[in-house]
Design a protein around this motif. Structure first.
Motif, PDB file in Angstrom:
ATOM      1  N   MET A   1      35.497  19.035  17.976  1.00  0.00           N
ATOM      2  CA  MET A   1      35.362  20.089  18.966  1.00  0.00           C
ATOM      3  C   MET A   1      35.228  19.465  20.359  1.00  0.00           C
ATOM      4  O   MET A   1      34.481  18.517  20.561  1.00  0.00           O
ATOM      5  CB  MET A   1      34.151  20.951  18.653  1.00  0.00           C
ATOM      6  CG  MET A   1      33.998  22.118  19.549  1.00  0.00           C
ATOM      7  SD  MET A   1      32.777  23.243  18.853  1.00  0.00           S
ATOM      8  CE  MET A   1      32.348  24.129  20.297  1.00  0.00           C
ATOM      9  N   GLU A   2      35.950  20.011  21.301  1.00  0.00           N
ATOM     10  CA  GLU A   2      35.926  19.483  22.665  1.00  0.00           C
ATOM     11  C   GLU A   2      34.668  19.917  23.402  1.00  0.00           C
ATOM     12  O   GLU A   2      34.240  21.057  23.286  1.00  0.00           O
ATOM     13  CB  GLU A   2      37.133  20.000  23.450  1.00  0.00           C
ATOM     14  CG  GLU A   2      38.450  19.455  22.989  1.00  0.00           C
ATOM     15  CD  GLU A   2      39.592  19.986  23.820  1.00  0.00           C
ATOM     16  OE1 GLU A   2      40.510  19.205  24.075  1.00  0.00           O
ATOM     17  OE2 GLU A   2      39.573  21.167  24.211  1.00  0.00           O
ATOM     18  N   GLN A   3      34.121  18.975  24.172  1.00  0.00           N
ATOM     19  CA  GLN A   3      33.013  19.321  25.058  1.00  0.00           C
ATOM     20  C   GLN A   3      33.599  19.995  26.286  1.00  0.00           C
ATOM     21  O   GLN A   3      34.663  19.608  26.775  1.00  0.00           O
ATOM     22  CB  GLN A   3      32.270  18.076  25.512  1.00  0.00           C
ATOM     23  CG  GLN A   3      31.411  17.447  24.483  1.00  0.00           C
ATOM     24  CD  GLN A   3      30.695  16.252  25.083  1.00  0.00           C
ATOM     25  OE1 GLN A   3      31.310  15.383  25.678  1.00  0.00           O
ATOM     26  NE2 GLN A   3      29.381  16.209  24.915  1.00  0.00           N
ATOM     27  N   LYS A   4      32.904  20.994  26.786  1.00  0.00           N
ATOM     28  CA  LYS A   4      33.305  21.658  28.021  1.00  0.00           C
ATOM     29  C   LYS A   4      32.082  21.741  28.923  1.00  0.00           C
ATOM     30  O   LYS A   4      30.985  22.025  28.477  1.00  0.00           O
ATOM     31  CB  LYS A   4      33.823  23.074  27.754  1.00  0.00           C
ATOM     32  CG  LYS A   4      35.130  23.124  27.027  1.00  0.00           C
ATOM     33  CD  LYS A   4      35.598  24.558  26.854  1.00  0.00           C
ATOM     34  CE  LYS A   4      36.892  24.602  26.082  1.00  0.00           C
ATOM     35  NZ  LYS A   4      37.347  25.977  25.872  1.00  0.00           N
ATOM     36  N   TYR A   5      32.313  21.499  30.189  1.00  0.00           N
ATOM     37  CA  TYR A   5      31.258  21.617  31.191  1.00  0.00           C
ATOM     38  C   TYR A   5      31.725  22.652  32.204  1.00  0.00           C
ATOM     39  O   TYR A   5      32.827  22.543  32.740  1.00  0.00           O
ATOM     40  CB  TYR A   5      30.997  20.272  31.882  1.00  0.00           C
ATOM     41  CG  TYR A   5      30.486  19.229  30.924  1.00  0.00           C
ATOM     42  CD1 TYR A   5      29.123  19.092  30.690  1.00  0.00           C
ATOM     43  CD2 TYR A   5      31.370  18.413  30.230  1.00  0.00           C
ATOM     44  CE1 TYR A   5      28.655  18.142  29.793  1.00  0.00           C
ATOM     45  CE2 TYR A   5      30.903  17.459  29.328  1.00  0.00           C
ATOM     46  CZ  TYR A   5      29.548  17.336  29.113  1.00  0.00           C
ATOM     47  OH  TYR A   5      29.084  16.398  28.221  1.00  0.00           O
ATOM     48  N   ASN A  12      36.174  24.960  34.077  1.00  0.00           N
ATOM     49  CA  ASN A  12      35.821  24.191  32.894  1.00  0.00           C
ATOM     50  C   ASN A  12      36.318  22.771  33.079  1.00  0.00           C
ATOM     51  O   ASN A  12      37.489  22.562  33.422  1.00  0.00           O
ATOM     52  CB  ASN A  12      36.491  24.764  31.628  1.00  0.00           C
ATOM     53  CG  ASN A  12      35.726  25.898  31.020  1.00  0.00           C
ATOM     54  OD1 ASN A  12      34.498  25.923  31.044  1.00  0.00           O
ATOM     55  ND2 ASN A  12      36.432  26.856  30.465  1.00  0.00           N
ATOM     56  N   ILE A  14      36.978  19.472  30.901  1.00  0.00           N
ATOM     57  CA  ILE A  14      37.101  18.994  29.526  1.00  0.00           C
ATOM     58  C   ILE A  14      37.384  17.493  29.599  1.00  0.00           C
ATOM     59  O   ILE A  14      38.520  17.069  29.836  1.00  0.00           O
ATOM     60  CB  ILE A  14      38.221  19.735  28.760  1.00  0.00           C
ATOM     61  CG1 ILE A  14      37.968  21.238  28.820  1.00  0.00           C
ATOM     62  CG2 ILE A  14      38.301  19.245  27.316  1.00  0.00           C
ATOM     63  CD1 ILE A  14      39.099  22.093  28.284  1.00  0.00           C
ATOM     64  N   GLN A  16      37.524  15.048  27.416  1.00  0.00           N
ATOM     65  CA  GLN A  16      38.408  14.436  26.432  1.00  0.00           C
ATOM     66  C   GLN A  16      39.878  14.575  26.832  1.00  0.00           C
ATOM     67  O   GLN A  16      40.706  13.758  26.451  1.00  0.00           O
ATOM     68  CB  GLN A  16      38.224  15.078  25.040  1.00  0.00           C
ATOM     69  CG  GLN A  16      36.853  14.900  24.455  1.00  0.00           C
ATOM     70  CD  GLN A  16      35.865  15.989  24.884  1.00  0.00           C
ATOM     71  OE1 GLN A  16      36.061  16.715  25.858  1.00  0.00           O
ATOM     72  NE2 GLN A  16      34.771  16.084  24.156  1.00  0.00           N
ATOM     73  N   MET A  41      32.342  12.659  34.887  1.00  0.00           N
ATOM     74  CA  MET A  41      31.450  12.708  33.733  1.00  0.00           C
ATOM     75  C   MET A  41      30.141  11.977  34.017  1.00  0.00           C
ATOM     76  O   MET A  41      29.065  12.462  33.675  1.00  0.00           O
ATOM     77  CB  MET A  41      32.163  12.096  32.514  1.00  0.00           C
ATOM     78  CG  MET A  41      31.448  12.290  31.218  1.00  0.00           C
ATOM     79  SD  MET A  41      31.409  14.026  30.773  1.00  0.00           S
ATOM     80  CE  MET A  41      29.770  14.139  30.127  1.00  0.00           C
ATOM     81  N   GLN A  45      26.416  13.582  33.918  1.00  0.00           N
ATOM     82  CA  GLN A  45      25.350  13.008  33.086  1.00  0.00           C
ATOM     83  C   GLN A  45      24.104  12.660  33.895  1.00  0.00           C
ATOM     84  O   GLN A  45      22.997  12.648  33.355  1.00  0.00           O
ATOM     85  CB  GLN A  45      25.864  11.749  32.382  1.00  0.00           C
ATOM     86  CG  GLN A  45      26.879  12.040  31.316  1.00  0.00           C
ATOM     87  CD  GLN A  45      27.560  10.792  30.786  1.00  0.00           C
ATOM     88  OE1 GLN A  45      27.614   9.760  31.448  1.00  0.00           O
ATOM     89  NE2 GLN A  45      28.079  10.893  29.580  1.00  0.00           N
TER      90      GLN A  45
END
Length: 79
Positions: A1-5, A12, A14, A16, A41, A45
């Motif tokens: 499953m892809e991470q989304k922010y 969004n 993504i 990946q 990213m 973080q």
């Protein structure tokens, strides 16, 4: 499953796929180069904390077997 922010409730990110998608119309997107995606990213973080230039160098390039000049770093941050 892809991470989304979700950024500002409108975009969004993504990591990946190194892409930014407009939430209202996901056909509108911006592809990021890999270092730009890694920079974004790293900033996500760090939750808004200041990130040292050396940390960017280490996490975005050196850790992945690459080198970067100061000019290359600033160009990627600008993007």
């Amino acid at each position: 499953m892809e991470q989304k922010y979700i950024i500002n409730g409108k975009i969004n990110f993504i990591p990946q796929r190194s892409v930014l998608l407009l939430i209202a119309d996901d056909t509108k997107n911006v592809s990021l180069n890999i270092p730009v995606s890694r920079c974004l990213m790293l900033l996500i973080q760090q939750h808004g904390a200041t990130v040292a230039r050396e940390t960017f160098f280490q996490e975005v390039w050196i850790k992945h077997g690459s080198q970067v000049t100061s000019n290359g770093f600033y160009q990627n941050i600008s993007l």
